[in-house]
Motif scaffolding. Structure first.
Motif, short mmCIF file in Angstrom:
data_model
loop_
_atom_site.label_atom_id
_atom_site.label_comp_id
_atom_site.label_asym_id
_atom_site.label_seq_id
_atom_site.Cartn_x
_atom_site.Cartn_y
_atom_site.Cartn_z
N ASN A 1 13.11 4.55 4.42
CA ASN A 1 14.48 4.77 3.98
C ASN A 1 14.51 5.00 2.48
O ASN A 1 14.13 4.13 1.69
N ALA A 2 14.95 6.17 2.07
CA ALA A 2 14.83 6.59 0.67
C ALA A 2 15.58 5.69 -0.30
O ALA A 2 15.14 5.47 -1.43
N ASP A 3 16.73 5.16 0.11
CA ASP A 3 17.51 4.34 -0.82
C ASP A 3 16.78 3.07 -1.22
O ASP A 3 16.98 2.56 -2.33
N ASN A 4 15.92 2.54 -0.35
CA ASN A 4 15.16 1.35 -0.73
C ASN A 4 14.27 1.63 -1.93
O ASN A 4 14.16 0.80 -2.85
N TYR A 5 13.64 2.79 -1.95
CA TYR A 5 12.79 3.17 -3.07
C TYR A 5 13.63 3.38 -4.33
O TYR A 5 13.23 2.97 -5.43
N ALA B 175 12.80 -0.03 6.45
CA ALA B 175 12.99 0.02 5.00
C ALA B 175 11.96 0.92 4.33
O ALA B 175 12.27 1.63 3.37
N LEU B 176 10.74 0.92 4.84
CA LEU B 176 9.68 1.76 4.27
C LEU B 176 9.93 3.24 4.52
O LEU B 176 9.33 4.09 3.86
N ASP C 212 0.83 -1.20 0.00
CA ASP C 212 0.00 0.00 0.00
C ASP C 212 0.86 1.26 0.00
O ASP C 212 0.65 2.17 -0.81
N GLN C 213 1.85 1.33 0.88
CA GLN C 213 2.66 2.54 0.98
C GLN C 213 3.55 2.73 -0.23
O GLN C 213 3.61 3.84 -0.79
N VAL C 214 4.23 1.69 -0.65
CA VAL C 214 5.16 1.81 -1.77
C VAL C 214 4.41 2.14 -3.06
O VAL C 214 4.85 2.98 -3.85
N ASN D 192 12.48 9.25 5.04
CA ASN D 192 13.72 9.70 5.66
C ASN D 192 14.93 8.90 5.18
O ASN D 192 14.82 8.00 4.35
N ASP D 193 16.09 9.23 5.71
CA ASP D 193 17.28 8.41 5.62
C ASP D 193 17.43 7.76 6.99
O ASP D 193 17.64 8.46 7.99
N ASP D 194 17.30 6.46 7.05
CA ASP D 194 17.36 5.76 8.33
C ASP D 194 18.66 6.09 9.05
O ASP D 194 19.72 6.24 8.43
#
Length: 317
Positions: A273-277, A270-271, A88-90, A250-252
């Motif tokens: 953390n910008a790098d995951n996206y 992970a949700l 849902d979020q991604v 954010n950046d974790d």
């Protein structure tokens, strides 16, 4: 004579989504035409990721030769609850970024993109205050006498402020600012105003994955690995776009950057953390180019890419 309903359809114009986020590129980027190409590819990454996620609807099965396995790995999904929350979020974030479009004017755009290494920022004058003091609050120190980490800096061009020295003054690739403030140029900045600066280090990067493939004709991307996509400016810009409003990813605090660090995070971290996206967006683009993460679990964690077969195979989790 045409029926009235057909006539009505003929005169109703097709207009852009008025709620879509808009961006504008500052003149400081004029010497760097590749910036526009990188922004365009970053939005394309989000669009491709969004399209793939639309096909995700079953926790118990996923497409081994699609992005289902990558989705579960990037967000470290272990059960149905994690799956539903993450999907849902991604999907919402990628779908919204995919609708981002150029603004009609620089001043009216939601997102401003700069290539000035944060040189536009000025230390706020001592009389500048962000708001009235609450009763009993001590009088603040003049801004010029505050510790550098607590000093207020202002970007009057975009109408945003920052507490602490602007990030490009240090060694960083890019930075996003979202705290709006009234300025001589913006008495009321757009509600989703953000300023992204591509720092000097970021401007030295390859601009797009597409462009790199065109230059390196016949290159086998499986020899590179997904972790290497961080050298592309489009990856950086997608990362920064997730920081903007209303997403505010954010950046974790714990190792926010890099493939191996990103996939080790718990789903909640992970949700946010910008790098995951950014990595998943890159995987969606690589998928279009004929590459995917290896089905081998250990190899996938290392970011190993393989050429994508044409056949499909639904496998249980």
């Amino acid at each position: 004579m045409l029926p009235w309903c057909i006539l009505l359809m003929a005169v109703v114009p097709v207009v852009a989504d008025p709620l879509a986020t808009t961006y504008a590129i500052h003149s400081s980027c004029s010497p760097y035409p590749a910036v526009l190409q990188a922004v365009t590819e970053a939005i394309k990454m989000a669009s491709l990721a969004s399209q793939h996620l639309e096909a995700e609807d079953d926790w118990e099965k996923y497409d081994t030769f699609g992005l289902g396995a990558a989705f579960r790995l990037v967000w470290n999904i272990a059960d149905r609850d994690d799956y539903e929350v993450a999907l849902d979020q991604v999907s919402t974030i990628f779908g919204s970024i995919a609708e981002t479009r150029p603004g009609d004017s620089f001043s009216g755009a939601d997102i401003h993109i700069y290539c000035d290494n944060d040189e536009r920022w000025k230390l706020a004058k001592d009389r500048t205050a962000l708001g009235p003091l609450m009763q009993g609050d001590p009088a603040p120190l003049p801004n010029s006498r505050e510790h550098p980490d607590q000093q207020i800096w202002v970007d009057n061009t975009s109408g945003v402020y920052h507490i602490g020295i602007p990030a490009c003054f240090y060694d960083t690739t890019a930075v996003t600012y979202t705290k709006a403030i009234r300025s001589p140029f913006h008495s009321r900045p757009p509600a989703r105003r953000a300023a992204i600066t591509i720092c000097n280090d970021g401007l030295k990067r390859y601009s797009t994955l597409d462009g790199y493939i065109d230059i390196k004709t016949g290159i086998d991307l499986s020899k590179i690995g997904v972790g290497a996509v961080s050298v592309f400016l489009s990856h950086t810009i997608l990362h920064e776009l997730t920081h903007t409003l209303p997403y505010e990813v954010n950046d974790d605090e714990d190792n926010p950057y890099g493939w191996e660090h990103s996939i080790q995070k718990h789903t909640d971290a992970a949700l946010d953390n910008a790098d995951n996206y950014a990595y998943f967006g890159a995987l969606a683009l690589l998928f279009e180019k004929g590459y995917m993460l290896t089905p081998d679990a250990i190899g996938a964690e290392m970011g190993v890419l393989v050429q994508r077969p044409r056949e499909r195979n639904l496998s249980p989790v």
